[in-house]
Design an enzyme around this catalytic site. Structure first.
Site, PDB file in Angstrom:
ATOM      1  N   ASP A  12      23.195  19.731 -38.069  1.00  0.00           N
ATOM      2  CA  ASP A  12      23.964  20.829 -38.653  1.00  0.00           C
ATOM      3  C   ASP A  12      23.290  21.164 -39.970  1.00  0.00           C
ATOM      4  O   ASP A  12      23.301  20.348 -40.896  1.00  0.00           O
ATOM      5  CB  ASP A  12      25.413  20.367 -38.863  1.00  0.00           C
ATOM      6  CG  ASP A  12      26.260  21.426 -39.561  1.00  0.00           C
ATOM      7  OD1 ASP A  12      25.708  22.453 -39.986  1.00  0.00           O
ATOM      8  OD2 ASP A  12      27.483  21.193 -39.685  1.00  0.00           O
ATOM      9  N   TYR A 231      31.965  10.425 -45.907  1.00  0.00           N
ATOM     10  CA  TYR A 231      32.000  11.534 -44.952  1.00  0.00           C
ATOM     11  C   TYR A 231      30.987  12.607 -45.304  1.00  0.00           C
ATOM     12  O   TYR A 231      30.922  13.076 -46.418  1.00  0.00           O
ATOM     13  CB  TYR A 231      33.386  12.187 -44.916  1.00  0.00           C
ATOM     14  CG  TYR A 231      33.425  13.332 -43.936  1.00  0.00           C
ATOM     15  CD1 TYR A 231      33.533  13.075 -42.584  1.00  0.00           C
ATOM     16  CD2 TYR A 231      33.303  14.647 -44.352  1.00  0.00           C
ATOM     17  CE1 TYR A 231      33.537  14.119 -41.661  1.00  0.00           C
ATOM     18  CE2 TYR A 231      33.305  15.693 -43.445  1.00  0.00           C
ATOM     19  CZ  TYR A 231      33.426  15.409 -42.102  1.00  0.00           C
ATOM     20  OH  TYR A 231      33.425  16.449 -41.201  1.00  0.00           O
ATOM     21  N   LYS A 234      30.838  15.312 -39.027  1.00  0.00           N
ATOM     22  CA  LYS A 234      30.949  14.478 -37.822  1.00  0.00           C
ATOM     23  C   LYS A 234      29.576  14.306 -37.181  1.00  0.00           C
ATOM     24  O   LYS A 234      28.652  15.047 -37.459  1.00  0.00           O
ATOM     25  CB  LYS A 234      31.898  15.137 -36.819  1.00  0.00           C
ATOM     26  CG  LYS A 234      33.291  14.494 -36.734  1.00  0.00           C
ATOM     27  CD  LYS A 234      33.285  13.072 -36.235  1.00  0.00           C
ATOM     28  CE  LYS A 234      34.636  12.433 -36.117  1.00  0.00           C
ATOM     29  NZ  LYS A 234      34.806  11.189 -36.820  1.00  0.00           N
TER      30      LYS A 234
HETATM   31  C1  F6R Z   1      34.402  18.870 -38.968  1.00  0.00           C
HETATM   32  C2  F6R Z   1      33.977  20.028 -39.761  1.00  0.00           C
HETATM   33  C3  F6R Z   1      34.999  20.897 -40.369  1.00  0.00           C
HETATM   34  C4  F6R Z   1      35.139  20.648 -41.859  1.00  0.00           C
HETATM   35  C5  F6R Z   1      36.212  21.558 -42.483  1.00  0.00           C
HETATM   36  C6  F6R Z   1      36.288  21.423 -43.981  1.00  0.00           C
HETATM   37  O1  F6R Z   1      33.308  18.209 -38.443  1.00  0.00           O
HETATM   38  O2  F6R Z   1      32.803  20.262 -39.952  1.00  0.00           O
HETATM   39  O3  F6R Z   1      36.257  20.751 -39.727  1.00  0.00           O
HETATM   40  O4  F6R Z   1      35.460  19.308 -42.086  1.00  0.00           O
HETATM   41  O5  F6R Z   1      35.904  22.899 -42.205  1.00  0.00           O
HETATM   42  O6  F6R Z   1      35.025  21.575 -44.513  1.00  0.00           O
HETATM   43  P1  F6R Z   1      34.747  21.451 -46.073  1.00  0.00           P
HETATM   44  O7  F6R Z   1      35.330  20.151 -46.547  1.00  0.00           O
HETATM   45  O8  F6R Z   1      33.248  21.482 -46.145  1.00  0.00           O
HETATM   46  O9  F6R Z   1      35.395  22.672 -46.680  1.00  0.00           O
HETATM   47 MG    MG Z   2      28.688  20.063 -35.865  1.00  0.00          MG
HETATM   48 MG    MG Z   3      29.514  20.955 -39.567  1.00  0.00          MG
END
Ligand code: F6R
Ligand code: MG
Ligand code: MG
Length: 367
Positions: A12, A231, A234
């Site tokens: 990603d 974190y 994922k």
């Molecule tokens: C899960 C994912 C999304 C982010 C969510 C919050 O793998 O990529 O669900 O966790 O959009 O993202 P942030 O914390 O970057 O605003």
């Molecule tokens: Mg992804």
């Molecule tokens: Mg992502």
């Protein structure tokens, strides 16, 4: 004939509109890099995205974990990240966790699935890519596709397949080195089940035919949290599956995906959601999900790939997708409660941990 290697390296590196899908410009930057710098190194390639992840599938003769191939893909992802930053994409370069390239991309953030083998006269294989879930999501479909005659009828009907398969399972909580166990089915079936029931800890890394010794599956096992210590997204997994003849048929491998099993991931990598089989280049939507999986079929000859066939682009899967949506809404109806959210140890954000720490101080032991 010399052996060929199929390598998938996936990351990603940035998305449009949240964690939804990479931009065209990003994809072009990655592809141009591979096209130009891969000359003389790779035999063929295919670029793909599923949700917010980009994967580079390549064929070559250099074996697994080859530093030149890995460097090529790493630098292509760096080029993609540059494009992502130039467009202000969200989470640009998210999965590139290290600054300088070392030997290979293992432990640097991207997911890797690679297999080296001698091409059969006809060599069909499948490439799966999942988003908003983690490597344990493949435990159930692989168990059912390779070890359960309810899905793999070849276990009853084909003498070669009946000899069973060797599963190599990794304990992904052990971070000092690769900690693996080899289990042979059918003898070790219940032991295998005992491990695979815990997909956050035990993950299938590879599967081999016991009739021929040939490798059938290579899956990625990266846990980003184990690299970064916190974190960072994922660990959306990828896998390669060789099919037909000595191996299960394509349809036997696809059969378990009709379950749309509940897996870990979804919003903030912290929830439970159904794994929805989707068409090529699908995006992410409802509740940053649902967890999705795409499947492409190829044949390869002397390292040259055919065009892909989109395995979940067929009317049968429309009903599965509908049911997966219903399963998603059902579990979302209970919000944070119980099974809808992952256990404390798997929560991918520190927020709750801090809240609980603060509350701990306010608890009193009643005399
Ligand atoms: C899960 C994912 C999304 C982010 C969510 C919050 O793998 O990529 O669900 O966790 O959009 O993202 P942030 O914390 O970057 O605003
Ligand atoms: Mg992804
Ligand atoms: Mg992502």
């Amino acid at each position: 004939m010399p052996k060929i290697t199929i390598s998938v390296i996936k990351a990603d590196i940035g998305s449009i509109g949240g964690h939804v899908r990479p931009s065209q410009k990003l994809l072009e930057a990655v592809e141009n890099y591979i096209k130009q710098k891969g000359r003389g190194l790779i035999l063929d390639y295919y670029l793909n995205f599923t949700g917010d992840d980009v994967s580079i599938l390549s064929t070559h003769r250099r074996g697994v974990l080859d530093s030149k191939i890995h460097r090529l893909c790493w630098e292509a992802l760096v080029a993609g990240t540059k494009a992502a930053k130039s467009q202000g994409l969200y989470a640009a370069g998210q999965d590139l966790l290290k600054e300088a390239f070392a030997k290979n991309v293992k432990g640097m953030g991207p997911a890797v699935a690679e297999m080296e083998f001698e091409e059969r006269p006809a060599e069909p294989f499948l490439f799966f890519q999942a988003d908003k879930t983690d490597p344990g999501a493949f435990n159930l479909p692989l168990y059912l596709g390779f070890a359960d005659p309810m899905h793999c009828s070849g276990l009853m009907l084909s003498p070669k397949i009946k000899k069973g398969f060797k599963f190599v399972v990794m304990d992904v909580n052990y971070t000092q080195a690769d900690k693996i166990i080899e289990l042979n089915v059918p003898e070790d079936l219940y032991d295998l089940a005992a491990l695979l029931r815990d997909p956050e800890r035990f993950v299938i890394e590879s599967i081999f035919s016991r009739a021929s010794g040939e490798q059938a599956v290579a899956a990625s096992t990266t846990r980003l949290r184990n690299i970064a210590g916190k974190y960072v997204g994922k660990d959306d997994p990828v896998m390669l599956v060789r099919v037909q003849s000595d191996f299960p048929a394509t349809g036997e491998i696809l059969s378990p995906f009709a379950i749309a099993p509940y897996v870990a991931g979804f919003m903030r990598g912290s929830h439970t959601g159904p794994l929805m089989p989707v068409k090529k280049n699908s995006t992410i939507s409802y509740f940053d999900g649902p967890p999705i999986i795409s499947g492409l079929g190829f044949c390869v000859k002397n390292g040259k790939l055919t065009e892909p066939v989109d395995l979940f682009d067929q009317p049968f899967w429309d009903e599965v997708r509908k049911r997966a949506s219903i399963k998603a809404k059902e579990i979302r109806a209970q919000g944070f409660f119980g099974a809808a959210m992952l256990p404390y140890s798997e929560l991918e954000y520190g927020g709750i941990v801090e809240t609980l720490k603060a509350l701990e101080k306010k608890f009193k032991i009643r005399k």
